[in-house]
Design a protein around this motif. Structure first.
Motif, PDB file in Angstrom:
ATOM      1  N   UNK A  91       0.951  -1.007  -0.183  1.00  0.00           N
ATOM      2  CA  UNK A  91      -0.102  -0.020  -0.181  1.00  0.00           C
ATOM      3  C   UNK A  91       0.776   1.237   0.149  1.00  0.00           C
ATOM      4  N   UNK A  92       2.065   1.198   0.850  1.00  0.00           N
ATOM      5  CA  UNK A  92       2.794   2.572   0.977  1.00  0.00           C
ATOM      6  C   UNK A  92       3.289   2.674  -0.296  1.00  0.00           C
ATOM      7  N   UNK A  93       3.968   1.570  -1.042  1.00  0.00           N
ATOM      8  CA  UNK A  93       4.680   1.794  -2.345  1.00  0.00           C
ATOM      9  C   UNK A  93       3.695   2.519  -3.365  1.00  0.00           C
ATOM     10  N   UNK A  94       2.483   2.037  -3.504  1.00  0.00           N
ATOM     11  CA  UNK A  94       1.491   2.492  -4.360  1.00  0.00           C
ATOM     12  C   UNK A  94       1.171   3.965  -3.905  1.00  0.00           C
ATOM     13  N   UNK A  95       1.057   4.316  -2.886  1.00  0.00           N
ATOM     14  CA  UNK A  95       0.569   5.572  -2.196  1.00  0.00           C
ATOM     15  C   UNK A  95       1.754   6.667  -2.510  1.00  0.00           C
ATOM     16  N   UNK A  96       2.950   6.138  -2.211  1.00  0.00           N
ATOM     17  CA  UNK A  96       4.190   7.187  -2.485  1.00  0.00           C
ATOM     18  C   UNK A  96       4.375   7.450  -3.785  1.00  0.00           C
ATOM     19  N   UNK A  97       4.162   6.513  -4.684  1.00  0.00           N
ATOM     20  CA  UNK A  97       4.325   6.599  -5.757  1.00  0.00           C
ATOM     21  C   UNK A  97       3.213   7.342  -6.669  1.00  0.00           C
ATOM     22  N   UNK A  98       2.135   7.376  -6.308  1.00  0.00           N
ATOM     23  CA  UNK A  98       0.909   8.143  -6.661  1.00  0.00           C
ATOM     24  C   UNK A  98       1.161   9.352  -6.257  1.00  0.00           C
ATOM     25  N   UNK A  99       1.457   9.651  -5.036  1.00  0.00           N
ATOM     26  CA  UNK A  99       1.517  11.055  -4.595  1.00  0.00           C
ATOM     27  C   UNK A  99       2.789  11.536  -5.065  1.00  0.00           C
ATOM     28  N   UNK A 100       4.135  10.987  -5.152  1.00  0.00           N
ATOM     29  CA  UNK A 100       5.044  11.799  -5.680  1.00  0.00           C
ATOM     30  C   UNK A 100       4.900  12.106  -7.192  1.00  0.00           C
ATOM     31  N   UNK A 101       4.147  11.220  -7.837  1.00  0.00           N
ATOM     32  CA  UNK A 101       4.014  11.725  -9.375  1.00  0.00           C
ATOM     33  C   UNK A 101       2.750  12.943  -9.590  1.00  0.00           C
ATOM     34  N   UNK A 102       2.054  12.780  -8.634  1.00  0.00           N
ATOM     35  CA  UNK A 102       0.960  13.983  -8.769  1.00  0.00           C
ATOM     36  C   UNK A 102       1.542  15.272  -8.373  1.00  0.00           C
ATOM     37  N   UNK A 103       2.579  15.291  -7.373  1.00  0.00           N
ATOM     38  CA  UNK A 103       3.216  16.259  -7.128  1.00  0.00           C
ATOM     39  C   UNK A 103       3.925  16.773  -8.217  1.00  0.00           C
ATOM     40  N   UNK A 104       4.613  16.061  -8.942  1.00  0.00           N
ATOM     41  CA  UNK A 104       5.351  16.260  -9.982  1.00  0.00           C
ATOM     42  C   UNK A 104       4.692  17.010 -11.124  1.00  0.00           C
ATOM     43  N   UNK A 105       3.634  16.328 -11.404  1.00  0.00           N
ATOM     44  CA  UNK A 105       2.426  16.964 -12.425  1.00  0.00           C
ATOM     45  C   UNK A 105       2.226  18.218 -12.157  1.00  0.00           C
ATOM     46  N   UNK A 106       1.517  18.563 -10.988  1.00  0.00           N
ATOM     47  CA  UNK A 106       1.088  19.688 -10.697  1.00  0.00           C
ATOM     48  C   UNK A 106       1.989  20.926 -10.319  1.00  0.00           C
ATOM     49  N   UNK A 107       3.157  20.546  -9.722  1.00  0.00           N
ATOM     50  CA  UNK A 107       4.208  21.513  -9.186  1.00  0.00           C
ATOM     51  C   UNK A 107       5.212  21.859 -10.615  1.00  0.00           C
ATOM     52  N   UNK A 108       5.526  20.648 -11.227  1.00  0.00           N
ATOM     53  CA  UNK A 108       6.509  21.052 -12.220  1.00  0.00           C
ATOM     54  C   UNK A 108       5.956  20.896 -13.605  1.00  0.00           C
ATOM     55  N   UNK A 109       4.583  20.310 -13.616  1.00  0.00           N
ATOM     56  CA  UNK A 109       4.083  20.174 -15.114  1.00  0.00           C
ATOM     57  C   UNK A 109       4.902  19.443 -16.099  1.00  0.00           C
ATOM     58  N   UNK A 110       5.504  18.346 -15.719  1.00  0.00           N
ATOM     59  CA  UNK A 110       6.378  17.599 -16.685  1.00  0.00           C
ATOM     60  C   UNK A 110       5.960  16.203 -16.627  1.00  0.00           C
ATOM     61  N   UNK A 111       6.171  15.379 -17.728  1.00  0.00           N
ATOM     62  CA  UNK A 111       5.718  13.893 -17.827  1.00  0.00           C
ATOM     63  C   UNK A 111       6.532  12.965 -17.197  1.00  0.00           C
ATOM     64  N   UNK A 112       6.950  13.091 -15.876  1.00  0.00           N
ATOM     65  CA  UNK A 112       7.791  12.364 -15.227  1.00  0.00           C
ATOM     66  C   UNK A 112       7.080  11.547 -13.954  1.00  0.00           C
ATOM     67  N   UNK A 113       7.229  10.337 -13.619  1.00  0.00           N
ATOM     68  CA  UNK A 113       6.637   9.532 -12.674  1.00  0.00           C
ATOM     69  C   UNK A 113       7.715   9.108 -11.349  1.00  0.00           C
ATOM     70  N   UNK A 114       7.344   9.264 -10.252  1.00  0.00           N
ATOM     71  CA  UNK A 114       8.168   9.117  -9.277  1.00  0.00           C
ATOM     72  C   UNK A 114       7.793   7.848  -8.213  1.00  0.00           C
ATOM     73  N   UNK A 115       8.831   7.008  -7.842  1.00  0.00           N
ATOM     74  CA  UNK A 115       8.552   5.864  -7.080  1.00  0.00           C
ATOM     75  C   UNK A 115       9.682   5.812  -6.183  1.00  0.00           C
ATOM     76  N   UNK A 116       9.545   4.664  -5.334  1.00  0.00           N
ATOM     77  CA  UNK A 116      11.025   4.393  -4.465  1.00  0.00           C
ATOM     78  C   UNK A 116      11.929   3.779  -5.588  1.00  0.00           C
TER      79      UNK A 116
END
Length: 442
Positions: free
Chosen positions: A65-90
């Motif tokens: 659950x943590x891996x999925x949440x950390x990945x989704x939250x990090x990727x959404x932060x990148x989407x709205x803060x940086x507006x770039x097509x990058x995904x984040x994960x552990x």
């Protein structure tokens, strides 16, 4: 019908105002395809990261659950803060360093290791905000940065082969070839499939291979089917907010803290700059537009990940697949994050994947990381010695930080011997001194 079309057009116009994909020569359909492509190429992390961190004594179900949440939250932060097509994960490599070097190697508790991750992320954030990261980035020789990636690749592959059962401990030779048990053969089949899918350029090849080997394991009775396919995700309580920051404030942990920060910062910088240039996100002076916001998003995600209970969350290299498919904005990242959130419903299925089915992914990712070695000029002895020491000692000492320390020290020593101390910056002298202190404390 007309009203429905108008509603769709209105929605698309709203999305375009937020993400400006038309301005970047893209469209909503292309962004969605790019987001799906990125998801398929990196979805294996929901199997592999929990399997690695569970070896540190953490609760595997909670880690899914943590891996999925950390990945989704990090990727959404990148989407709205940086507006770039990058995904984040552990990050792969960093999670192995967390478990096998820090917890199992240094003998510290996983809560302290999470504290180390948090502190490294905070330092990265401070360096990014103050602009100091620029001086550190300029001070680190490119060869050592490349060598660290190659060394981590070897380290990951070693851990992967061990997890597959291909190599085992041996008192006489330290390591030896393991027995070809049915599970080892299944794991080797998985590695073979991953290699074939990579040659054939099959998107999501790692994920497909893990699924195939898991299905085979179920059919042969080595893994039991879950009682349900869809259910509420496991609680994150066993690992969330358990980090021990005070316990991580030790002189002996300076090396690991620096290593986490160094790897995250340099891997992220190199990858972001390369991809942004590919997308044309440069100003007239050649500087990357919005790079600072991207780094803020990266280090903020690391802090959130540590709080949730996972190792360093960083920009994932698999994002390049989505960019190659045409993604140019944060809308693609929103799609990727949304698909990860959907997987929360299927956590019972994720939990049945055996470690030997996920371990081949470490070997293949190791291959990708090791390929950077071609950028090193081995004709230059000063560079060759320090790079080789860095690469070799990471897997042999089972520690990324020790490999880095020896790499920095040997680089400085080689340049002193060559009477080229002018190539050693003040920052690098300081890093070298800290490396000596870390080795003495170790």
């Amino acid at each position: 019908m007309i009203a429905q079309k108008e509603q769709i057009n209105s929605s698309l116009s709203f999305l375009d105002k937020i993400f400006k994909y038309t301005e970047r020569g893209s469209n909503a359909k292309t962004e969605i395809i790019g987001g799906v492509t990125t998801f398929l190429t990196m979805a294996y992390i929901v199997f592999v990261n929990p399997a690695i961190l569970a070896d540190a004594g953490m609760d595997k179900a909670a880690l899914i659950t943590v891996t999925i949440l950390a990945t989704a939250i990090g990727t959404l932060i990148f989407a709205f803060v940086a507006n770039a097509p990058f995904a984040l994960a552990p990050g792969m490599g960093l999670n192995a360093f967390f478990t096998y070097s820090l917890v199992m190697g240094e003998g510290i508790h996983w809560t302290q290791a999470l504290g180390v991750v948090f502190i490294s992320g905070m330092i990265f954030l401070i360096l990014a905000v103050t602009g100091v990261r620029k001086y550190i980035a300029e001070a680190i020789p490119k060869e050592l940065s490349v060598a660290s990636a190659a060394g981590i690749g070897l380290f990951l592959s070693f851990v992967g082969l061990k997890g597959m059962g291909v190599i085992v401990a041996n008192e006489s030779t330290l390591v030896a070839l393991g027995d070809f048990t049915p599970t080892v053969l299944i794991a080797l089949l998985g590695l073979l499939l991953m290699g074939i899918f990579e040659v054939k350029k099959v998107k999501g090849g790692i994920l497909i291979s893990i699924i195939i080997t898991t299905v085979i394991s179920i059919a042969l009775g080595y893994v039991e089917l879950p009682s349900a396919i869809i259910s509420a995700p496991p609680s994150i309580a066993p690992v969330a907010f358990k980090l021990d920051i005070i316990g991580a404030l030790k002189l002996s942990l300076i090396g690991p803290i620096f290593s986490f920060m160094f790897i995250d910062m340099f891997d992220s910088l190199a990858f972001l700059i390369s991809c942004c240039k590919q997308m044309g996100l440069e100003d007239k002076d050649g500087n990357i537009k919005g790079l600072s916001r991207m780094l803020y998003a990266d280090c903020t995600s690391t802090l959130i990940g540590a709080l949730l209970g996972t190792s360093t969350v960083t920009t994932f290299g698999e994002s390049a697949a989505g960019i190659a498919a045409g993604a140019r904005t944060g809308l693609a990242s929103v799609v990727t994050a949304g698909l990860f959130l959907v997987t929360l419903l299927f956590t019972p299925l994720l939990g049945v994947v055996p470690g030997y089915a996920a371990s081949p992914a470490l070997v293949l990712v190791g291959v990708f990381m090791f390929s950077s070695i071609r950028q090193i000029d081995f004709n230059d002895s000063k560079v060759a010695v320090s790079a080789f020491v860095t690469i070799l000692l990471m897997p042999l000492t089972y520690s990324i930080s020790i490999g880095l320390c020896f790499g920095f020290i040997s680089y400085i020593v080689m340049h002193i011997a060559a009477k080229e101390t002018n190539k050693i910056s003040v920052t690098l002298w300081i890093i070298g001194a800290l490396s000596v202190i870390n080795l003495m404390l170790s």
